[in-house]
Design a protein around this motif. Structure first.
Motif, mmCIF file in Angstrom:
data_model
loop_
_atom_site.group_PDB
_atom_site.id
_atom_site.type_symbol
_atom_site.label_atom_id
_atom_site.label_comp_id
_atom_site.label_asym_id
_atom_site.label_seq_id
_atom_site.Cartn_x
_atom_site.Cartn_y
_atom_site.Cartn_z
ATOM 1 N N GLU A 62 0.832 -1.205 0.000
ATOM 2 C CA GLU A 62 0.000 0.000 0.000
ATOM 3 C C GLU A 62 0.869 1.259 0.000
ATOM 4 O O GLU A 62 0.606 2.224 -0.725
ATOM 5 N N ALA A 63 1.901 1.264 0.820
ATOM 6 C CA ALA A 63 2.795 2.432 0.891
ATOM 7 C C ALA A 63 3.566 2.596 -0.411
ATOM 8 O O ALA A 63 3.762 3.717 -0.899
ATOM 9 N N LYS A 64 4.013 1.480 -1.005
ATOM 10 C CA LYS A 64 4.728 1.561 -2.283
ATOM 11 C C LYS A 64 3.818 2.104 -3.384
ATOM 12 O O LYS A 64 4.269 2.857 -4.261
ATOM 13 N N ALA A 65 2.546 1.740 -3.336
ATOM 14 C CA ALA A 65 1.595 2.259 -4.327
ATOM 15 C C ALA A 65 1.441 3.767 -4.198
ATOM 16 O O ALA A 65 1.229 4.469 -5.202
ATOM 17 N N ARG A 66 1.557 4.289 -2.996
ATOM 18 C CA ARG A 66 1.490 5.737 -2.787
ATOM 19 C C ARG A 66 2.741 6.428 -3.313
ATOM 20 O O ARG A 66 2.687 7.553 -3.798
ATOM 21 N N LEU A 67 3.883 5.748 -3.200
ATOM 22 C CA LEU A 67 5.148 6.324 -3.640
ATOM 23 C C LEU A 67 5.312 6.257 -5.157
ATOM 24 O O LEU A 67 5.875 7.180 -5.771
ATOM 25 N N LYS A 68 4.822 5.200 -5.753
ATOM 26 C CA LYS A 68 5.082 4.910 -7.166
ATOM 27 C C LYS A 68 4.814 6.068 -8.119
ATOM 28 O O LYS A 68 5.648 6.364 -8.992
ATOM 29 N N PRO A 69 3.691 6.785 -8.014
ATOM 30 C CA PRO A 69 3.419 7.859 -8.984
ATOM 31 C C PRO A 69 4.425 9.014 -8.928
ATOM 32 O O PRO A 69 4.486 9.818 -9.861
ATOM 33 N N HIS A 70 5.196 9.082 -7.888
ATOM 34 C CA HIS A 70 6.128 10.197 -7.698
ATOM 35 C C HIS A 70 7.566 9.847 -8.091
ATOM 36 O O HIS A 70 8.464 10.682 -7.954
ATOM 37 N N LEU A 71 7.766 8.622 -8.569
ATOM 38 C CA LEU A 71 9.093 8.178 -8.962
ATOM 39 C C LEU A 71 9.378 8.499 -10.420
ATOM 40 O O LEU A 71 8.482 8.407 -11.268
ATOM 41 N N ALA A 72 10.630 8.853 -10.722
ATOM 42 C CA ALA A 72 11.044 8.973 -12.115
ATOM 43 C C ALA A 72 10.905 7.602 -12.772
ATOM 44 O O ALA A 72 11.063 6.566 -12.126
ATOM 45 N N GLU A 73 10.609 7.597 -14.062
ATOM 46 C CA GLU A 73 10.307 6.349 -14.765
ATOM 47 C C GLU A 73 11.382 5.280 -14.554
ATOM 48 O O GLU A 73 11.086 4.106 -14.324
ATOM 49 N N GLY A 74 12.641 5.690 -14.610
ATOM 50 C CA GLY A 74 13.729 4.734 -14.482
ATOM 51 C C GLY A 74 13.905 4.160 -13.084
ATOM 52 O O GLY A 74 14.667 3.203 -12.899
ATOM 53 N N ASN A 75 13.211 4.724 -12.107
ATOM 54 C CA ASN A 75 13.347 4.259 -10.726
ATOM 55 C C ASN A 75 12.163 3.424 -10.249
ATOM 56 O O ASN A 75 12.184 2.920 -9.126
ATOM 57 N N VAL A 76 11.140 3.281 -11.095
ATOM 58 C CA VAL A 76 9.913 2.611 -10.652
ATOM 59 C C VAL A 76 10.139 1.126 -10.401
ATOM 60 O O VAL A 76 9.877 0.607 -9.303
ATOM 61 N N GLU A 77 10.632 0.412 -11.402
ATOM 62 C CA GLU A 77 10.726 -1.051 -11.310
ATOM 63 C C GLU A 77 11.610 -1.489 -10.151
ATOM 64 O O GLU A 77 11.242 -2.352 -9.346
ATOM 65 N N LYS A 78 12.790 -0.890 -10.033
ATOM 66 C CA LYS A 78 13.711 -1.318 -8.979
ATOM 67 C C LYS A 78 13.189 -0.965 -7.591
ATOM 68 O O LYS A 78 13.436 -1.689 -6.625
ATOM 69 N N THR A 79 12.449 0.139 -7.490
ATOM 70 C CA THR A 79 11.916 0.535 -6.187
ATOM 71 C C THR A 79 10.757 -0.359 -5.776
ATOM 72 O O THR A 79 10.632 -0.739 -4.612
ATOM 73 N N MET A 80 9.919 -0.718 -6.723
ATOM 74 C CA MET A 80 8.817 -1.618 -6.403
ATOM 75 C C MET A 80 9.337 -3.008 -6.037
ATOM 76 O O MET A 80 8.715 -3.731 -5.250
ATOM 77 N N ALA A 81 10.497 -3.396 -6.594
ATOM 78 C CA ALA A 81 11.065 -4.713 -6.308
ATOM 79 C C ALA A 81 11.869 -4.739 -5.015
ATOM 80 O O ALA A 81 12.070 -5.807 -4.426
ATOM 81 N N ALA A 82 12.342 -3.585 -4.568
ATOM 82 C CA ALA A 82 13.158 -3.530 -3.353
ATOM 83 C C ALA A 82 12.314 -3.884 -2.128
ATOM 84 O O ALA A 82 11.131 -3.521 -2.058
ATOM 85 N N PRO A 83 12.899 -4.564 -1.160
ATOM 86 C CA PRO A 83 12.142 -4.867 0.058
ATOM 87 C C PRO A 83 11.630 -3.618 0.769
ATOM 88 O O PRO A 83 10.515 -3.594 1.280
ATOM 89 N N VAL A 84 12.461 -2.577 0.784
ATOM 90 C CA VAL A 84 12.101 -1.323 1.457
ATOM 91 C C VAL A 84 12.687 -0.158 0.672
ATOM 92 O O VAL A 84 13.819 -0.227 0.204
ATOM 93 N N CYS A 85 11.904 0.900 0.538
ATOM 94 C CA CYS A 85 12.428 2.177 0.050
ATOM 95 C C CYS A 85 12.306 3.176 1.191
ATOM 96 O O CYS A 85 11.209 3.395 1.710
ATOM 97 N N VAL A 86 13.422 3.733 1.570
ATOM 98 C CA VAL A 86 13.425 4.686 2.684
ATOM 99 C C VAL A 86 13.380 6.102 2.120
ATOM 100 O O VAL A 86 14.203 6.470 1.277
ATOM 101 N N ILE A 87 12.411 6.874 2.572
ATOM 102 C CA ILE A 87 12.377 8.303 2.265
ATOM 103 C C ILE A 87 13.182 8.997 3.356
ATOM 104 O O ILE A 87 12.821 8.953 4.535
ATOM 105 N N LEU A 88 14.301 9.585 2.962
ATOM 106 C CA LEU A 88 15.123 10.315 3.914
ATOM 107 C C LEU A 88 14.739 11.785 3.821
ATOM 108 O O LEU A 88 14.951 12.433 2.800
ATOM 109 N N GLY A 89 14.151 12.269 4.880
ATOM 110 C CA GLY A 89 13.708 13.656 4.911
ATOM 111 C C GLY A 89 14.460 14.451 5.957
ATOM 112 O O GLY A 89 15.313 13.917 6.678
ATOM 113 N N TYR A 90 14.155 15.731 6.011
ATOM 114 C CA TYR A 90 14.720 16.587 7.047
ATOM 115 C C TYR A 90 13.602 17.459 7.602
ATOM 116 O O TYR A 90 12.725 17.918 6.879
ATOM 117 N N ASP A 91 13.642 17.649 8.910
ATOM 118 C CA ASP A 91 12.590 18.388 9.605
ATOM 119 C C ASP A 91 13.005 19.848 9.750
ATOM 120 O O ASP A 91 14.012 20.158 10.400
#
Length: 197
Positions: A62-91
């Protein structure tokens, strides 16, 4: 040489043999391991111990589905296949925690109302913590696939709406394969990048 120096095998794991992975084993990263990576990361130094980095571990379908539309085309497949994608942010409100993190001085007052200093400090130190995160992950047996190909505004809206957190970069983590592994790119030699005065 210091007698506290880690051995070559460890240096190979963290730096020399480590690669940016694009392919991933179908193997789960446990929550315990995710926490262990953070628990090492948090000890990396930041200015005034400000610790502005925030980490969202995107693991579920579910979380990956939320992230997917915001990925550059070349990053979609590998990110969906990865066990985890970490969003590193700053507060951007990191300074609110300075009474807890830097209690021996009134460090909060250094930042409150100074938006340029807040932004500069948050981005610099959040990025530093992102680098510590990758070193910690590699040290604990994980591979990393850091990337900046994503719609920052879209990720901010989707994952950080109503907060003071902004996305910095993404990093897939898991157990990498050699699938779509590019040859290692050259690096600058010491005399090209460094100067001793």
């Amino acid at each position: 040489m210091s007698d506290k120096m880690i051995n070559d095998e460890a240096l190979n794991i963290i730096f020399r043999d480590a690669r940016t992975r694009n392919g991933w084993e179908d193997r789960k990263v446990t929550q315990t391991l995710m926490q262990a990576v953070y628990d090492l990361t948090k000890f990396g130094p930041t200015s005034a111990n400000c610790s502005p980095a925030r980490f969202v571990f995107v693991e579920s379908d579910e979380a990956k589905a939320r992230l997917k539309p915001h990925l550059a085309e070349g990053n979609v497949e590998k990110t969906m296949a990865a066990p985890v994608c970490v969003i590193l942010g700053y507060d951007m409100a990191f300074y609110e925690k300075l009474p807890q993190l830097f209690p021996h001085a009134d460090a909060k007052s250094w930042f409150a109302g100074n938006d340029p200093l807040i932004e500069e400090t948050a981005i610099r130190n959040g990025t530093l913590q992102g680098a510590y995160f990758m070193i910690a992950a590699r040290s604990l047996g994980l591979d990393c696939g850091p990337m900046s190909g994503f719609d920052q505004a879209g990720v901010n809206e989707e994952f950080f709406k109503g907060t003071t957190i902004k996305a910095n970069f993404l990093c897939n983590i898991g157990y990498g394969t050699d699938e779509n592994l590019f040859p290692r790119s050259p690096r600058l030699e010491f005399n090209e990048a460094c100067e001793i005065l």
